[in-house]
Design a protein around this motif. Structure first.
Motif, PDB file in Angstrom:
ATOM      1  N   GLY A 130      -6.125   1.136  -3.198  1.00 11.19           N
ATOM      2  CA  GLY A 130      -5.187   2.048  -2.376  1.00 11.19           C
ATOM      3  C   GLY A 130      -4.966   2.931  -3.363  1.00 11.19           C
ATOM      4  N   CYS A 131      -4.919   3.574  -3.817  1.00 12.07           N
ATOM      5  CA  CYS A 131      -4.162   4.506  -4.262  1.00 12.07           C
ATOM      6  C   CYS A 131      -5.479   5.836  -3.477  1.00 12.07           C
ATOM      7  CB  CYS A 131      -4.037   4.712  -5.441  1.00 12.07           C
ATOM      8  SG  CYS A 131      -4.454   6.580  -6.396  1.00 12.07           S
ATOM      9  N   ALA A 132      -7.116   5.452  -4.292  1.00  9.63           N
ATOM     10  CA  ALA A 132      -8.557   5.758  -3.446  1.00  9.63           C
ATOM     11  C   ALA A 132      -8.494   6.343  -2.267  1.00  9.63           C
ATOM     12  CB  ALA A 132      -9.186   5.136  -4.405  1.00  9.63           C
ATOM     13  N   PHE A 186      -6.233  -3.427  -6.271  1.00 12.54           N
ATOM     14  CA  PHE A 186      -5.434  -3.309  -5.195  1.00 12.54           C
ATOM     15  C   PHE A 186      -4.862  -2.321  -5.556  1.00 12.54           C
ATOM     16  CE2 PHE A 186      -1.681  -3.153  -1.503  1.00 12.54           C
ATOM     17  CZ  PHE A 186      -2.703  -3.577   0.038  1.00 12.54           C
ATOM     18  N   GLY A 187      -4.332  -1.798  -6.506  1.00  9.17           N
ATOM     19  CA  GLY A 187      -3.834  -0.073  -6.638  1.00  9.17           C
ATOM     20  C   GLY A 187      -4.192   0.528  -6.981  1.00  9.17           C
ATOM     21  N   PHE A 188      -5.591   0.738  -7.892  1.00 16.10           N
ATOM     22  CA  PHE A 188      -6.655   1.627  -8.067  1.00 16.10           C
ATOM     23  C   PHE A 188      -7.984   1.863  -6.404  1.00 16.10           C
ATOM     24  CE2 PHE A 188     -10.705   3.071  -8.163  1.00 16.10           C
ATOM     25  CZ  PHE A 188     -10.844   3.551  -9.291  1.00 16.10           C
ATOM     26  N   ILE A 197       2.231   1.864  -3.072  1.00 13.73           N
ATOM     27  CA  ILE A 197       1.246   2.653  -4.085  1.00 13.73           C
ATOM     28  C   ILE A 197       1.394   4.548  -3.896  1.00 13.73           C
ATOM     29  CG2 ILE A 197      -1.457   2.462  -4.703  1.00 13.73           C
ATOM     30  CD1 ILE A 197      -1.685   0.381  -3.477  1.00 13.73           C
ATOM     31  N   GLY A 216      -3.430   0.589 -11.653  1.00 14.06           N
ATOM     32  CA  GLY A 216      -4.238   0.651 -10.758  1.00 14.06           C
ATOM     33  C   GLY A 216      -4.392   2.301 -10.212  1.00 14.06           C
ATOM     34  N   GLN A 231       0.301  -4.653 -12.862  1.00 15.31           N
ATOM     35  CA  GLN A 231      -1.299  -3.762 -12.495  1.00 15.31           C
ATOM     36  C   GLN A 231      -1.448  -3.257 -11.506  1.00 15.31           C
ATOM     37  OE1 GLN A 231      -3.143  -7.902 -11.466  1.00 15.31           O
ATOM     38  NE2 GLN A 231      -2.022  -8.674 -12.981  1.00 15.31           N
ATOM     39  N   LEU A 232      -0.306  -3.350 -10.150  1.00 13.21           N
ATOM     40  CA  LEU A 232      -0.382  -2.139  -8.912  1.00 13.21           C
ATOM     41  C   LEU A 232      -0.131  -0.491  -9.873  1.00 13.21           C
ATOM     42  CD1 LEU A 232      -0.166  -2.732  -5.761  1.00 13.21           C
ATOM     43  CD2 LEU A 232       1.652  -2.521  -6.083  1.00 13.21           C
ATOM     44  N   LEU A 261      -3.839  -5.007  -9.440  1.00  9.48           N
ATOM     45  CA  LEU A 261      -4.975  -3.760  -9.614  1.00  9.48           C
ATOM     46  C   LEU A 261      -5.740  -3.530  -8.813  1.00  9.48           C
ATOM     47  CD1 LEU A 261      -4.654  -2.426 -12.905  1.00  9.48           C
ATOM     48  CD2 LEU A 261      -6.348  -4.412 -13.661  1.00  9.48           C
ATOM     49  N   LEU A 310      -9.154  10.546  -9.190  1.00  5.21           N
ATOM     50  CA  LEU A 310      -8.653  11.636  -8.544  1.00  5.21           C
ATOM     51  C   LEU A 310      -8.070  12.605  -8.367  1.00  5.21           C
ATOM     52  CD1 LEU A 310      -9.182   8.865  -6.252  1.00  5.21           C
ATOM     53  CD2 LEU A 310     -10.573  10.355  -6.102  1.00  5.21           C
ATOM     54  N   SER A 321      -6.285  10.707   3.375  1.00  2.12           N
ATOM     55  CA  SER A 321      -4.654  11.283   3.622  1.00  2.12           C
ATOM     56  C   SER A 321      -5.956  12.915   3.783  1.00  2.12           C
ATOM     57  CB  SER A 321      -4.161  11.699   2.874  1.00  2.12           C
ATOM     58  OG  SER A 321      -3.562   9.874   2.828  1.00  2.12           O
ATOM     59  N   ILE A 367      -6.151   6.853  -0.522  1.00  2.58           N
ATOM     60  CA  ILE A 367      -4.874   7.448   0.338  1.00  2.58           C
ATOM     61  C   ILE A 367      -4.858   8.547   0.511  1.00  2.58           C
ATOM     62  CG2 ILE A 367      -2.270   7.790   0.112  1.00  2.58           C
ATOM     63  CD1 ILE A 367      -1.468   4.914  -0.543  1.00  2.58           C
ATOM     64  N   VAL A 368      -5.620   8.315  -1.003  1.00  7.16           N
ATOM     65  CA  VAL A 368      -5.735  10.271  -1.173  1.00  7.16           C
ATOM     66  C   VAL A 368      -7.265  10.565  -0.091  1.00  7.16           C
ATOM     67  CG1 VAL A 368      -6.714  11.865  -2.811  1.00  7.16           C
ATOM     68  CG2 VAL A 368      -5.315   9.962  -3.417  1.00  7.16           C
ATOM     69  N   ILE A 369      -8.797  10.112  -0.602  1.00  2.09           N
ATOM     70  CA  ILE A 369      -9.420  10.083   0.584  1.00  2.09           C
ATOM     71  C   ILE A 369      -8.822  10.224   1.785  1.00  2.09           C
ATOM     72  CG2 ILE A 369     -11.908   9.611   1.013  1.00  2.09           C
ATOM     73  CD1 ILE A 369     -12.304   8.315  -1.843  1.00  2.09           C
ATOM     74  N   LEU A 414       1.159  -1.517  -0.046  1.00  2.00           N
ATOM     75  CA  LEU A 414      -0.239  -0.343   0.132  1.00  2.00           C
ATOM     76  C   LEU A 414       0.541   1.202   0.114  1.00  2.00           C
ATOM     77  CD1 LEU A 414      -3.087   1.157   0.562  1.00  2.00           C
ATOM     78  CD2 LEU A 414      -2.818   1.155   2.533  1.00  2.00           C
TER      79      LEU A 414
END
Lengths: 599, 84
Positions: free
Chosen positions: B47-49, B43-45, A381, A460, A456-457, B41, A468, B55, B51-53, A378
């Motif tokens: 996880g990123c969302a 997890f990346g999507f 990412i 994504g 993939q990571l 894929l 965002l 934070s 982290i942003v939201i 995480l």
């Protein structure tokens, strides 16, 4: 012949600071290259032992771990010297070289006392690198930096004293089982240098305020020396696994909020060091190898990223995302080289971060720490989100601010090129690095599942970034971190305490003045109080003290004096007669006169 | 085809390719996510969302405050910093 690389750097520092200005640049590059050559040719197994009194000290100890860290430290000195080629201030170069020499001294130290001395050299010299920023802000940040590192040095010294007085070995090596004052004090001291939250704020406070070239050096040595000490002294300390994970995520959260590009990269130093700390805690050969390999790779790509940020600041004079944007066309080479660093830190296959970070994440999984593996992924990412997407997008590609872009000195771009080549080279040929690890590892990063998983990571993350994008643009805000405590709250509390002490003193003074006034009034008129009670409202009270009314006649006083004298005389006579007749006991003699002794 | 749609199409093809690679690959770990095609894929999507939201929410709730001055840009002393 073997030469300690620190000695070369110290000699270069003296030459650069005191030598002729015309030779300064040549001396700088020669000294840095000499130190790199000396580190590369140091034979493993080399020892320099000596003694001061009963202390057996070891100034130089070359094993696989110290050799690897010595190599990367001297390599980054050489790259940094090229980056700082155009800087005319000899003092700044000298401070940087002494700082690097101190860090190398810790790495090569074979005993605790030498390690401590070098640790302090590093701390003191690095403050001057921060002050080289030359602004009131860098001056203040430097003092706060110094304060934190003096606390760290004090803790280290206390721990060292506890270790040695407790019969601990002089050899700078593992503590073994956790416990005891020495263990915790030294761990705390190292935690400050490793920027482990909540002891981390000095890093993001001071690094962005140093000079453009100084920040590059700062990013390489202090935290990575701490990582070296953690690998050397605290391998397998379970606590460090979770400390490292918190670090990795902490830096990511703050990086979302950060507007200053160098401070954003500073938060990612904390995040990346978190991987190394967690790896030390996991403690398996793959994890410890991963920690050392990631430190090696991190020094290269983080220096590259900060060199890129420095190039942007040099070209535009701006350092905030809200002030930057649309400059990619004016500095395409810097953009490409920065992106090499960004891909490296993000763990993109074929770049060096991929071959080291994946070791740590894999080690966590292999050790049965599934949650740790997921949380470190995480954090990865977040790293790509900020350094690979957010920072370059809003700095280079975002909406144009109409900035005038100056040319960046060629030596700065050349240094970025060398660092980028190293990042790519290690990414393409990881075997070179793996062969130099202290713990032999059988690790192959380029397996299909690793590569596919990484792509993939990253894919994504890029999709979510695109989604965002509006939320991620820079905001004209500041983040409150733990330095808020000692920058505002502690001074405020100290001011309050001082004000309270001053008020207490003034109140005591006022009380003393009142008591003195009362005593003076009493001495002047002892019956005033009683008169006020007895004869309240009478004419006498109103008119003040009247001695003809309140004092006794003089004859009465004479009578009492004569009577007292008579009583004392009578008592004296009676006592004398009693002693003479023996009705009262004589006091026993307590000593003899000298004349009696002679008889 | 607009640029955005082209990018989206390209990204979809790449994502599909990497998920297909997942099916061919021999997974390294023992945990379920190593055996789930396309997990990274998602997890990346997500996880990123997250982290942003998260934070940003933390920033709004406690961690952020408006910039106090232009001090950060020009290196001048921070006016509210009691240790300067």
């Amino acid at each position: 012949m073997t030469v300690h690389p620190s000695l070369i750097l110290f000699a270069t520092a003296a030459a650069v600071a005191l030598g002729p200005r015309t030779l300064r640049q040549a001396l700088l590059i020669l000294g840095a290259a000499g130190a790199l050559l000396a580190a590369a040719t140091l034979p493993q197994g080399e020892h320099w032992s000596y003694a001061i009194g009963d202390l057996p000290l070891e100034l130089l100890r070359v094993d696989a771990l110290s050799h690897l860290f010595g190599l990367i430290f001297t390599l980054i000195v050489a790259i940094g010297a090229l980056y700082a080629w155009h800087v005319a201030r000899g003092g700044e170069h000298a401070a940087t070289l002494i700082y690097a020499g101190g860090a190398l001294g810790v790495v090569y130290a074979g005993d605790w006392v030498s390690a401590f001395v070098w640790w302090e050299v590093m701390a003191w010299a690095s403050v001057f690198v921060v002050w080289a920023g030359g602004t009131p802000r860098s001056e203040a940040a430097g003092f706060r930096y110094l304060f934190m590192h003096l606390v760290g040095g004090g803790l280290f010294l206390l721990g060292l004293a506890a270790h040695l007085t407790g019969g601990g070995a002089m050899t700078f090596g593992p503590f073994g089982e956790p416990g005891g004052w020495a263990y915790w004090l030294i761990l705390l001291a190292v935690a400050i240098n490793a920027a482990i939250p909540p002891l981390h704020a000095w890093l993001v406070d001071a690094y962005p305020e140093a000079s453009i070239t100084g920040t590059v050096f700062l990013s390489a040595f202090t935290t990575k020396t701490a990582v070296y000490v953690l690998i050397r002294v605290f391998p397998g300390s379970d606590l460090l696994v979770w400390v490292g994970i918190v670090m990795a995520l902490y830096g990511v959260v703050y990086a979302v909020l950060e507007n200053n590009i160098r401070r954003l990269l500073g938060y990612h130093i904390i995040s990346q060091v978190g991987y190394m700390v967690a790896a030390v805690g996991i403690g398996t050969p793959l994890a410890l190898g991963g920690a050392a390999a990631h430190a090696f790779c991190h020094i290269l790509y983080k220096a590259l990223l900060l060199m890129g940020a420095g190039a942007v600041i040099t070209a535009t004079g701006r350092r905030k995302l809200t002030d930057l944007g649309g400059i990619a066309r004016q500095m395409p080479v810097v953009v490409v080289l920065y992106m090499v660093g960004a891909f490296s830190i993000s763990g993109v296959p074929l770049f060096n971060g991929f071959i080291s970070k994946s070791m740590i994440i894999t080690a966590a999984g292999d050790d049965g720490r599934g949650l740790a593996e997921l949380l470190l992924t995480l954090a990865s990412i977040g790293t790509f989100l900020h350094t690979g997407l957010k920072l370059p997008y809003f700095t280079f590609f975002g909406p144009s601010r109409g900035l005038a872009v100056k040319a960046v000195p060629r030596n700065m771009v050349a240094a970025m090129g060398v660092a980028a080549a190293c990042c790519v080279g290690l990414g393409l040929a990881p075997g070179w690095l793996y062969a130099r690890l202290a713990t032999p590892v059988d690790y192959h990063p380029y397996t299909l599942d690793h590569v596919a998983g990484s792509l993939q990571l990253l894919g994504g993350t890029a999709l979510a970034f695109w989604w965002l994008l509006g939320k991620l643009k820079g905001e004209a805000t500041e983040s409150i971190d733990t330095d808020w405590l000692y920058r505002t709250r502690v001074p405020r509390a100290m001011h309050s305490a001082a004000a309270m002490a001053a008020a207490t003193g003034e109140a005591a003074q006022a009380a003393a003045r009142s008591a003195t006034k009362l005593a003076a009034a009493f001495a002047r008129d002892p019956l005033a109080g009683g008169r006020w009670i007895v004869a309240s409202g009478s004419k006498a009270t109103a008119s003040g003290y009247d001695e003809d009314r309140y004092r006794l006649p003089i004859g009465v006083t004479v009578f009492w004096v004569v009577l007292a004298l008579w009583l004392v005389s009578a008592a004296g006579l009676a006592l004398g007669r009693g002693l003479a007749t023996g009705s009262l006991p004589h006091p026993a003699p307590t000593y003899s006169w000298p004349c009696e002794t002679r008889r | 085809m607009s640029r955005a749609r082209g990018t989206l199409a390209g990204a979809t093809v790449l994502a599909a390719t990497t998920v297909a690679l997942d099916l061919l690959a021999h997974p390294h770990g023992d945990t379920w996510w190593h055996h789930t095609p396309g997990f990274d894929l998602i997890f990346g999507f997500v996880g990123c969302a997250v982290i942003v939201i998260v934070s940003k929410a933390l920033g709004k709730a406690a961690l952020q405050r408006p910039e106090r001055s232009a001090a950060d840009s020009n290196g001048a002393a921070d006016p509210e910093d009691l240790t300067t």
